[in-house]
Design an enzyme around this catalytic site. Structure first.
Site, mmCIF file in Angstrom:
data_model
loop_
_atom_site.group_PDB
_atom_site.id
_atom_site.type_symbol
_atom_site.label_atom_id
_atom_site.label_comp_id
_atom_site.label_asym_id
_atom_site.label_seq_id
_atom_site.Cartn_x
_atom_site.Cartn_y
_atom_site.Cartn_z
ATOM 1 N N GLU A 1 17.094 -23.153 -2.336
ATOM 2 C CA GLU A 1 16.845 -21.986 -1.409
ATOM 3 C C GLU A 1 17.771 -21.647 -0.589
ATOM 4 O OE1 GLU A 1 13.752 -21.022 -2.195
ATOM 5 O OE2 GLU A 1 13.145 -19.776 -0.579
ATOM 6 N N LYS B 1 8.636 -25.870 3.322
ATOM 7 C CA LYS B 1 9.032 -24.721 2.333
ATOM 8 C C LYS B 1 9.883 -23.715 3.018
ATOM 9 C CE LYS B 1 6.435 -21.260 -0.201
ATOM 10 N NZ LYS B 1 6.999 -20.126 -0.163
ATOM 11 N N CYS C 1 11.357 12.701 23.310
ATOM 12 C CA CYS C 1 12.141 13.353 24.333
ATOM 13 C C CYS C 1 12.445 14.649 23.788
ATOM 14 C CB CYS C 1 13.251 12.581 24.729
ATOM 15 S SG CYS C 1 14.580 13.445 25.460
ATOM 16 N N CYS D 1 17.352 11.258 30.087
ATOM 17 C CA CYS D 1 17.643 12.637 30.336
ATOM 18 C C CYS D 1 17.053 13.475 31.346
ATOM 19 C CB CYS D 1 18.319 13.323 29.395
ATOM 20 S SG CYS D 1 16.943 14.013 28.087
ATOM 21 N N TYR E 1 16.069 -28.322 -3.848
ATOM 22 C CA TYR E 1 14.619 -28.904 -4.274
ATOM 23 C C TYR E 1 14.147 -29.352 -5.622
ATOM 24 C CZ TYR E 1 13.593 -24.214 -3.622
ATOM 25 O OH TYR E 1 13.250 -22.897 -4.076
ATOM 26 N N SER F 1 6.995 -19.542 -9.611
ATOM 27 C CA SER F 1 6.517 -19.311 -8.177
ATOM 28 C C SER F 1 5.559 -20.429 -7.963
ATOM 29 C CB SER F 1 5.771 -18.003 -8.211
ATOM 30 O OG SER F 1 5.246 -17.772 -6.904
ATOM 31 N N ARG G 1 16.923 -15.635 -8.464
ATOM 32 C CA ARG G 1 15.672 -16.020 -9.499
ATOM 33 C C ARG G 1 15.307 -14.708 -10.085
ATOM 34 N NH1 ARG G 1 10.227 -15.249 -8.037
ATOM 35 N NH2 ARG G 1 8.843 -16.264 -9.306
ATOM 36 N N GLU H 1 7.504 -31.398 0.979
ATOM 37 C CA GLU H 1 8.711 -30.690 1.263
ATOM 38 C C GLU H 1 8.485 -29.606 2.153
ATOM 39 O OE1 GLU H 1 10.657 -29.602 -2.217
ATOM 40 O OE2 GLU H 1 10.868 -31.813 -3.041
ATOM 41 N N LYS I 1 4.348 -31.863 -3.894
ATOM 42 C CA LYS I 1 4.472 -32.088 -5.344
ATOM 43 C C LYS I 1 4.131 -33.264 -5.755
ATOM 44 C CE LYS I 1 8.732 -28.923 -4.632
ATOM 45 N NZ LYS I 1 10.016 -28.994 -4.628
ATOM 46 N N LYS J 1 0.514 -23.048 3.317
ATOM 47 C CA LYS J 1 1.304 -22.122 4.201
ATOM 48 C C LYS J 1 0.715 -22.151 5.815
ATOM 49 C CE LYS J 1 3.437 -18.839 2.639
ATOM 50 N NZ LYS J 1 3.708 -17.856 1.810
ATOM 51 N N ASP K 1 11.976 -20.645 3.906
ATOM 52 C CA ASP K 1 11.709 -19.095 3.803
ATOM 53 C C ASP K 1 13.021 -18.746 3.847
ATOM 54 O OD1 ASP K 1 10.411 -16.845 3.865
ATOM 55 O OD2 ASP K 1 10.093 -16.560 5.666
ATOM 56 N N CYS L 1 20.423 14.693 25.454
ATOM 57 C CA CYS L 1 20.053 13.374 25.797
ATOM 58 C C CYS L 1 20.947 12.412 25.388
ATOM 59 C CB CYS L 1 18.664 13.139 25.332
ATOM 60 S SG CYS L 1 18.063 11.487 25.834
ATOM 61 N N CYS M 1 11.899 11.960 29.717
ATOM 62 C CA CYS M 1 12.628 11.067 29.056
ATOM 63 C C CYS M 1 13.212 10.334 30.162
ATOM 64 C CB CYS M 1 13.603 11.837 28.380
ATOM 65 S SG CYS M 1 15.028 10.572 27.780
HETATM 66 S S1 IVH Z 1 9.614 -25.542 -5.802
HETATM 67 C C1 IVH Z 1 8.402 -25.256 -9.884
HETATM 68 N N1 IVH Z 1 9.972 -26.321 -3.241
HETATM 69 O O1 IVH Z 1 8.899 -21.140 -2.542
HETATM 70 C C2 IVH Z 1 8.428 -24.658 -8.532
HETATM 71 N N2 IVH Z 1 10.060 -24.024 -3.753
HETATM 72 O O2 IVH Z 1 6.734 -19.355 -2.906
HETATM 73 C C3 IVH Z 1 9.467 -24.048 -7.876
HETATM 74 N N3 IVH Z 1 10.426 -22.587 -1.961
HETATM 75 O O3 IVH Z 1 10.036 -19.487 -5.524
HETATM 76 C C4 IVH Z 1 9.612 -23.782 -6.401
HETATM 77 N N4 IVH Z 1 10.959 -24.122 -0.432
HETATM 78 O O4 IVH Z 1 11.800 -19.838 -3.482
HETATM 79 C C5 IVH Z 1 10.003 -25.298 -4.153
HETATM 80 N N5 IVH Z 1 10.528 -27.327 -1.067
HETATM 81 C C6 IVH Z 1 10.368 -26.238 -2.230
HETATM 82 C C7 IVH Z 1 10.633 -24.886 -1.541
HETATM 83 C C8 IVH Z 1 10.335 -23.907 -2.331
HETATM 84 C C9 IVH Z 1 10.961 -23.065 -0.623
HETATM 85 C C10 IVH Z 1 10.262 -21.266 -2.205
HETATM 86 C C11 IVH Z 1 10.711 -21.067 -3.785
HETATM 87 C C12 IVH Z 1 9.761 -20.559 -4.620
HETATM 88 C C13 IVH Z 1 8.857 -19.946 -3.525
HETATM 89 C C14 IVH Z 1 7.343 -19.985 -3.872
#
Ligand code: IVH
Length: 740
Positions: free
Chosen positions: A233, A173, A485, A470, A285, A137, A194, A171, A349, A373, A175, A491, A467
């Site tokens: 992702e 992130k 209602c 009705c 990624y 994570s 995962r 990068e 990273k 975030k 969702d 209704c 309502c």
């Molecule tokens: S790297 C070794 N890069 O974010 C690190 N994760 O909150 C592994 N995610 O489980 C993750 N975009 O599902 C990485 N550019 C990105 C990402 C990314 C989305 C997600 C991924 C991870 C989660 C962690």
């Protein structure tokens, strides 16, 4: 920092505040605090923590762990297992942040606390896949300070001076839902979710249907690696998400809460044909396990993956300083709403892979990366109107009609106002300028009103007393947030749901007329009211498109249905009563009431008297019937449409009398338990006969049990009865009792 006002009236000890926060996050319907307020409260709790002397803290912080752990675990399940989060991602992250801070503080005092759950345990319906390297994570940062500290940690770990540059690849992130995909000699052989990071689920078949996902690596790559595991992702674009939800609604299915849930639900499909229809997309990624290929930096890896044929995010940017990283964060935050997919932050990273390797990872997350975030997306717009929608269970929901505005890439023109309490608390009025928030939820929320922009002459909004569909009375029960209602079956907004209930197993239970068929008949305009079911055959004979000509139907199936309907034109009173879907009158209640009155006519007369204020005591004298049921029946029978529906049904049906409980029945008012195998009657039959004679059939033996009927091979219930000295009847004795 200014003192944050506490969310709830009086200043309270920390534990009480944490418990309240927990309760509020789990209490979706009756929530009295908005997320923004809860978030403020968490910030304030964190502040109190930082101001408490360590010794004192070590004593009190431990007690905060259990409620937080339970609450977070529950939200984790809603999010990961059910794909149906109760709270926004940002609040969820904040709760976890509070827990982690407490864990850190306690750790310093030598106290360890349980680790929060990550990912979800692999579902047994998919084959398990053990990851060669764990799928980790990421640690989260929420502000500039967190990111500066991350860089400091990295430098310190690597023994670098503060002026030494560390290249960082930034990068978006995404969702979505992370996946791993293994290619052997260029061929895609296995895909996995995962899962809990160690073991995921095999989704090979489904990944093949993700848009532009390569089944083979590009042959133009310098050389095909022997083994390459990529990680990335899967997501759903806003465009496809809206189309999918429109389709879900057309098909009468629940819409997905947000694109992430839709992607998760679509990827974890047992039938890969469903995944194929869902237009999932992906970015890679990272790499997991590999052989026969080498990379020097994160950006070089991304480039090579792109050349091999994978989709990589075009917005990645290499930065060399904190200032550049933060400027990019700002920049992307502004671009975010124009993207066609959800991003919830940036991932920073360390670019050099040799440094990444040196930094390594903790048990949960790599030390070379951090997620920065974004806050929940908000926007201001005008609230042009408040309309009231009636749900299938009759709940009246006030909905804000907004001047359309783009939030998080999605045009928003409606937002829920939940209920009257929420409207009062925020003092939302038509004409107001409001801040709305879309925090990964499909239904945006109204966060607050800008009182400075309130035009003159606005008035309070109140939910209607009737309502809007009705016109039946709309009632708010004491202690409930929802206004409902009372129209029930008459209704239109509630009708389909009520029709489904009418034909359900414990009600009319008509073979061949399940949810699917009743919905189809409803949509075709053939059945509008329960009474229409019983005139279906007659109308079919003169129809231009008789049922046998419908797709999926033939002569035989149509005849079978008509016969099944005909069979049910004779029905027991309690089933009839239950089928009407009167609130609080469940199967048990219906049985009790039916047995009390014995016949349809006696019951119907009594109900009409009830409306005129008579006979409530008689109803209340039934053991198991309380004032809630009496009020509900009164309300139901006040409605003229219900009276006419019952009259219509009464003319079409034969409603059988119910055995009235005989005062002299040996079983009247007794609680019995059946156990073992009976030879003269089935267990079901024994239960029905006992109930007909006024007994209550319980499933477990207790001191309250009057007697136990023990057939052959009776086990623990018999032993328990003997232990408690409860009277035991043999099958023969039982048969004598019921026949007496
Ligand atoms: S790297 C070794 N890069 O974010 C690190 N994760 O909150 C592994 N995610 O489980 C993750 N975009 O599902 C990485 N550019 C990105 C990402 C990314 C989305 C997600 C991924 C991870 C989660 C962690």
């Amino acid at each position: 920092m200014p003192h944050q006002p506490a969310l709830f009236e009086a200043p309270s000890p920390l534990l009480q505040r944490v418990e309240r926060v927990c309760r509020h996050t789990l209490n979706s319907e009756k929530a009295t605090a908005t997320e923004a307020t809860i978030q403020k409260e968490i910030t304030s709790i964190l502040e109190s923590l930082s101001q408490t002397p360590p010794k004192e803290l070590a004593q009190s912080a431990g007690s905060l762990i259990p409620p937080l752990f339970d609450t977070i675990s529950q939200h984790h399940q809603y999010y990961e297992r059910d794909n149906a989060p109760l709270i926004s991602d940002s609040l969820y992250d904040q709760l976890r942040g509070l827990y982690e801070s407490l864990a850190d503080l306690l750790m310093k005092e030598g106290i360890t606390v349980p680790a929060l759950p990550v990912g979800f345990t692999a579902d047994s319906t998919f084959a398990p896949v053990t990851h060669k390297k764990p799928m980790l994570s990421l640690d989260n940062g929420f502000n500039e300070d967190d990111i500066a500290k991350f860089l400091e940690r990295v430098r310190k770990f690597l023994g670098l001076a503060s002026h030494d540059h560390v290249d960082i690849l930034c990068e978006p992130k995404i969702d979505g839902l992370s996946f791993s995909a293994t290619f052997l000699n260029g061929k895609f052989v296995q895909g996995a979710t995962r899962g809990d990071g160690e073991v995921g689920e095999d989704i090979t078949a489904n990944l093949k249907h993700v848009v532009s996902f390569p089944h083979h690596l590009n042959t133009k790559t310098p050389s095909i690696p022997h083994r390459l595991e990529v990680r990335g992702e899967v997501y759903m674009s806003h465009h496809d998400f809206l189309l999918l939800n429109q389709r879900q609604e057309r098909e009468g299915k629940d819409p997905f809460a947000n694109p992430r849930n839709a992607a998760a639900g679509s990827l974890r499909q047992l039938d890969s044909a469903v995944t194929a229809k869902r237009q999932l997309r992906y970015f890679v990624y990272a790499v997991g396990d590999y052989e026969g290929i080498s990379f020097t930096t994160q950006s070089d890896m991304i480039l090579q993956l792109q050349q091999a044929g994978f989709c990589v995010n075009p917005l990645n940017r290499l930065c060399t300083s904190l200032e550049e990283m933060l400027a990019f964060y700002q920049d992307l935050g502004e671009q975010r709403s124009a993207l066609d997919y959800d991003i919830d932050g940036l991932v920073y990273k360390v670019n050099r892979l040799d440094l990444q390797a040196r930094l390594g990872h903790s048990t949960r997350a790599p030390r070379f990366a951090i997620a920065h975030k974004f806050p929940a997306e908000q926007a201001q717009t005008i609230l042009e109107d408040i309309i009231v929608q009636v749900g299938r269970t009759g709940v009246l929901t006030p909905v804000a009609v907004l001047k359309p505005i783009t939030v998080g890439g999605v045009v928003v023109s409606r937002a829920t106002l939940h209920n009257q309490d929420e409207i009062n608390r925020k003092d939302v009025r038509i004409g107001d300028t409001v801040t709305i928030q879309r925090a990964g939820d499909v239904i945006p929320q109204v966060v607050r009103v800008d009182l400075h922009k309130r035009p003159v002459g606005t008035t309070h909004f109140h939910l209607p007393k009737h309502c809007p569909i009705c016109h039946a009375e709309a009632i708010r029960e004491e202690g409930e947030a929802a206004t409902r209602c009372s129209g029930g079956i008459s209704c239109p907004a509630q009708l389909l749901e009520q029709l489904r209930h009418f034909v359900s197993r414990d009600a009319f239970d008509i073979e061949g007329l399940g949810e699917k068929q009743i919905t189809a008949f409803f949509e075709a305009g053939l059945i509008h009211s329960p009474a229409d079911i019983f005139t279906l055959q007659q109308r079919d004979t003169t129809s231009e498109t008789p049922l046998r000509t419908w797709e999926g139907w033939g002569e035989k199936s149509a005849d079978n249905l008509f016969k099944a309907i005909q069979d049910r034109t004779t029905i027991k009173l309690h089933r009839f009563m239950y089928a009407l879907g009167i609130r609080f009158v469940g199967e048990k209640g219906a049985k009790l009431i039916a047995r009390h009155y014995g016949s349809f006519n006696r019951w119907f007369e009594a109900m009409q008297e009830l409306v005129h204020g008579q006979g409530a005591d008689d109803l209340l004298s039934i053991d198991g019937i309380g004032p809630k049921v009496v009020d509900s029946l009164t309300l139901f029978f006040k409605n003229k449409k219900h009276i006419s529906l019952i009259a219509q049904l009464g003319a079409l049906l034969t409603i059988e009398d119910e055995n009235q409980i005989q005062g002299n029945s040996p079983l009247a008012g007794k609680t019995i338990v059946l156990t073992g195998t009976l030879t003269t009657m089935t267990r079901q039959e024994a239960k029905a006969r006992a109930e007909a004679l006024g007994a209550k059939v319980a499933s477990a033996v207790s001191a309250k049990t009057d007697f136990v009927v023990a057939g052959s091979e009776a086990g623990s219930k018999l032993t328990k009865a003997q232990e408690l000295g409860v009277k035991v009847l043999t099958e023969d004795e039982w048969v004598d009792v019921v026949n007496s």
